[in-house]
Write a protein that holds these residues in place. Sequence first.
Motif, PDB file in Angstrom:
ATOM      1  N   PRO A  44       0.825  -1.215   0.000  1.00 28.52           N
ATOM      2  CA  PRO A  44       0.000   0.000   0.000  1.00 28.52           C
ATOM      3  C   PRO A  44       0.858   1.264   0.000  1.00 28.52           C
ATOM      4  CG  PRO A  44      -0.871  -1.605   1.557  1.00 28.52           C
ATOM      5  CD  PRO A  44       0.441  -2.147   1.088  1.00 28.52           C
ATOM      6  N   LYS A  45       0.446   2.248  -0.784  1.00 29.51           N
ATOM      7  CA  LYS A  45       1.218   3.489  -0.912  1.00 29.51           C
ATOM      8  C   LYS A  45       1.366   4.218   0.415  1.00 29.51           C
ATOM      9  CE  LYS A  45       0.105   4.417  -5.764  1.00 29.51           C
ATOM     10  NZ  LYS A  45      -0.501   5.371  -6.728  1.00 29.51           N
ATOM     11  N   LYS A  46       0.407   4.031   1.324  1.00 30.43           N
ATOM     12  CA  LYS A  46       0.446   4.752   2.597  1.00 30.43           C
ATOM     13  C   LYS A  46       1.309   4.066   3.648  1.00 30.43           C
ATOM     14  CE  LYS A  46      -4.048   6.992   1.976  1.00 30.43           C
ATOM     15  NZ  LYS A  46      -5.394   7.216   2.567  1.00 30.43           N
ATOM     16  N   ALA A  47       1.894   2.919   3.321  1.00 32.72           N
ATOM     17  CA  ALA A  47       2.791   2.256   4.273  1.00 32.72           C
ATOM     18  C   ALA A  47       4.003   3.143   4.519  1.00 32.72           C
ATOM     19  CB  ALA A  47       3.224   0.897   3.741  1.00 32.72           C
ATOM     20  N   SER A  48       4.464   3.211   5.757  1.00 35.50           N
ATOM     21  CA  SER A  48       5.564   4.098   6.118  1.00 35.50           C
ATOM     22  C   SER A  48       6.888   3.577   5.574  1.00 35.50           C
ATOM     23  CB  SER A  48       5.651   4.247   7.635  1.00 35.50           C
ATOM     24  OG  SER A  48       6.111   3.038   8.225  1.00 35.50           O
ATOM     25  N   ALA A  49       7.838   4.492   5.401  1.00 34.19           N
ATOM     26  CA  ALA A  49       9.167   4.103   4.936  1.00 34.19           C
ATOM     27  C   ALA A  49       9.854   3.188   5.938  1.00 34.19           C
ATOM     28  CB  ALA A  49      10.014   5.354   4.700  1.00 34.19           C
ATOM     29  N   GLU A  50       9.578   3.402   7.243  1.00 34.02           N
ATOM     30  CA  GLU A  50      10.178   2.560   8.280  1.00 34.02           C
ATOM     31  C   GLU A  50       9.733   1.107   8.138  1.00 34.02           C
ATOM     32  OE1 GLU A  50      10.089   6.725   9.708  1.00 34.02           O
ATOM     33  OE2 GLU A  50       8.604   5.348   8.847  1.00 34.02           O
ATOM     34  N   SER A  51       8.437   0.897   7.889  1.00 35.64           N
ATOM     35  CA  SER A  51       7.936  -0.470   7.772  1.00 35.64           C
ATOM     36  C   SER A  51       8.439  -1.142   6.500  1.00 35.64           C
ATOM     37  CB  SER A  51       6.406  -0.478   7.797  1.00 35.64           C
ATOM     38  OG  SER A  51       5.871   0.112   6.619  1.00 35.64           O
ATOM     39  N   ILE A  52       8.630  -0.387   5.440  1.00 29.47           N
ATOM     40  CA  ILE A  52       9.132  -0.962   4.190  1.00 29.47           C
ATOM     41  C   ILE A  52      10.577  -1.402   4.358  1.00 29.47           C
ATOM     42  CG2 ILE A  52       9.729  -0.441   1.795  1.00 29.47           C
ATOM     43  CD1 ILE A  52       7.256   1.340   1.690  1.00 29.47           C
ATOM     44  N   ARG A  53      11.366  -0.644   5.103  1.00 28.36           N
ATOM     45  CA  ARG A  53      12.768  -1.008   5.325  1.00 28.36           C
ATOM     46  C   ARG A  53      12.904  -2.221   6.242  1.00 28.36           C
ATOM     47  NH1 ARG A  53      13.653   4.771   5.368  1.00 28.36           N
ATOM     48  NH2 ARG A  53      13.342   4.779   7.624  1.00 28.36           N
ATOM     49  N   ASP A  54      11.943  -2.408   7.157  1.00 23.24           N
ATOM     50  CA  ASP A  54      11.982  -3.557   8.053  1.00 23.24           C
ATOM     51  C   ASP A  54      11.605  -4.835   7.311  1.00 23.24           C
ATOM     52  OD1 ASP A  54      12.794  -2.126  10.264  1.00 23.24           O
ATOM     53  OD2 ASP A  54      10.745  -1.762  10.975  1.00 23.24           O
ATOM     54  N   LEU A  55      11.758  -5.976   7.991  1.00 23.47           N
ATOM     55  CA  LEU A  55      11.362  -7.237   7.398  1.00 23.47           C
ATOM     56  C   LEU A  55       9.851  -7.285   7.251  1.00 23.47           C
ATOM     57  CD1 LEU A  55      13.578  -9.724   9.431  1.00 23.47           C
ATOM     58  CD2 LEU A  55      14.086  -8.654   7.228  1.00 23.47           C
ATOM     59  N   PRO A  56       9.331  -7.899   6.177  1.00 25.57           N
ATOM     60  CA  PRO A  56       7.879  -8.072   6.051  1.00 25.57           C
ATOM     61  C   PRO A  56       7.332  -8.838   7.249  1.00 25.57           C
ATOM     62  CG  PRO A  56       8.969  -8.603   3.976  1.00 25.57           C
ATOM     63  CD  PRO A  56      10.053  -8.428   5.003  1.00 25.57           C
ATOM     64  N   VAL A  57       6.170  -8.421   7.746  1.00 18.65           N
ATOM     65  CA  VAL A  57       5.540  -9.079   8.879  1.00 18.65           C
ATOM     66  C   VAL A  57       4.483 -10.015   8.325  1.00 18.65           C
ATOM     67  CG1 VAL A  57       4.287  -8.785  11.037  1.00 18.65           C
ATOM     68  CG2 VAL A  57       6.000  -7.095  10.342  1.00 18.65           C
ATOM     69  N   ALA A  58       4.726 -11.306   8.437  1.00 15.89           N
ATOM     70  CA  ALA A  58       3.826 -12.309   7.852  1.00 15.89           C
ATOM     71  C   ALA A  58       3.695 -13.486   8.804  1.00 15.89           C
ATOM     72  CB  ALA A  58       4.363 -12.782   6.496  1.00 15.89           C
ATOM     73  N   PHE A  59       2.466 -14.007   8.947  1.00 20.80           N
ATOM     74  CA  PHE A  59       2.191 -15.134   9.823  1.00 20.80           C
ATOM     75  C   PHE A  59       1.365 -16.180   9.081  1.00 20.80           C
ATOM     76  CE2 PHE A  59       2.095 -11.375  12.743  1.00 20.80           C
ATOM     77  CZ  PHE A  59       3.346 -11.595  13.294  1.00 20.80           C
ATOM     78  N   TRP A  60       1.624 -17.447   9.371  1.00 15.44           N
ATOM     79  CA  TRP A  60       0.838 -18.552   8.821  1.00 15.44           C
ATOM     80  C   TRP A  60       0.011 -19.103   9.972  1.00 15.44           C
ATOM     81  CZ3 TRP A  60      -0.898 -20.286   4.457  1.00 15.44           C
ATOM     82  CH2 TRP A  60      -1.312 -21.616   4.310  1.00 15.44           C
ATOM     83  N   LEU A  61      -1.289 -18.750   9.986  1.00 16.56           N
ATOM     84  CA  LEU A  61      -2.160 -19.100  11.113  1.00 16.56           C
ATOM     85  C   LEU A  61      -3.457 -19.701  10.619  1.00 16.56           C
ATOM     86  CD1 LEU A  61      -1.720 -15.859  13.240  1.00 16.56           C
ATOM     87  CD2 LEU A  61      -0.641 -18.059  13.658  1.00 16.56           C
TER      88      LEU A  61
END
Length: 359
Positions: free
Chosen positions: A342-359
């Motif tokens: 999403p375009k509104k995602a912050s630059a900080e979150s893009i630089r961090d590892l993707p947050v993904a869970f298999w639940l």
Amino acid sequence: MPKRKHCDRAAEARQKQLYLIFDDWSGGYTIRHVNLPSGTCEVAEQRLPPPFLRLPGTRGLANYFAYAFGASIIAALPQHPLSDNAMPIFDVRKRSFISDLCKRSFISGLRGFLYALHTDCLELLCRSQQRSPGSIAGESWSWHMLPKPPFLPLGVVSYAVHPDGPTILISSESFFDNPMVGTFTFHTNNSVWTKRGEWMLPFDGRAHFDGDLGIFVGLSRDPKTLGHLCCCDKASLNTCNSNTDEWPAPAWKLCPKKLFSGNPGERHVSATLVYLGSKSKFCLVECIYFEDVRDDQVLKEGGKHGCRHSCYMYRLTKFTLSYDSKGDLKTKSRRVGYYKVPKKASAESIRDLPVAFWL
């Protein structure tokens, strides 16, 4: 017939899904579940589904999310990064909040417990069936202080949970004036830290144990083999029940084929490896910067052009691990799909590892 349909719906409701977390909301975060890629080739960008939950919190702190206790996503989101505040626990199956606690950032879940490694301490979050004031569904949640680690937690580069014993393995590198460098174990029954050697686990971040192959699997930490998988045999770390302090460095293998995107129009940003729970199945969630490229480099599906403009995307690669005839690790049944960040995602979150869970 109606009864069969009801059973089918119940079975579908129990199926696990891949959950992605973005900080693309002005008030905090959104959680979405997406379909894993299917087919045998790369496909064009898929539409990111709408969020099923918005979670208030300080943006740019996606690494404060963790999961444990089956289908629960835990978000330790302070209103200010240096303050303690309520920690919501959301059950993705029940689509409801279970409880609120205070704290933290996490490192690992183990057998119904969650361990939080901070700048100067280790804590244990556990639950019981005894009902406490303010709890939901008859569960009591509490934090317990554990012995301080002998290294600086900010220097942690890799970790794994051993399947046969109550042991967490952690490798820590030099950080400021940290004299304790190497691999350590924490025995969760005895609450004892032990240094096992100057050697380091070869993984970048978390390593997953694949019970079908009997190996620990993770992304390689060596910059020269960026994008490759590496593995350690379980037997190499089977000294978890040994009383010997010093362990030999484990033998490990590298998967020859690079897993990260090789498309010249896609620049690697970060990646998270997700274990799908059984049958040696994994999903790599890779954040890439998709540059504005020529027509012959654009992803296509059914003759239609995919994304044409520069943007960040999540490249999802679903694959199965196996050994070839020479005993080398290989990936097979690779399936690739794309979702635009999403375009509104912050630059900080893009630089961090993707947050993904298999639940």
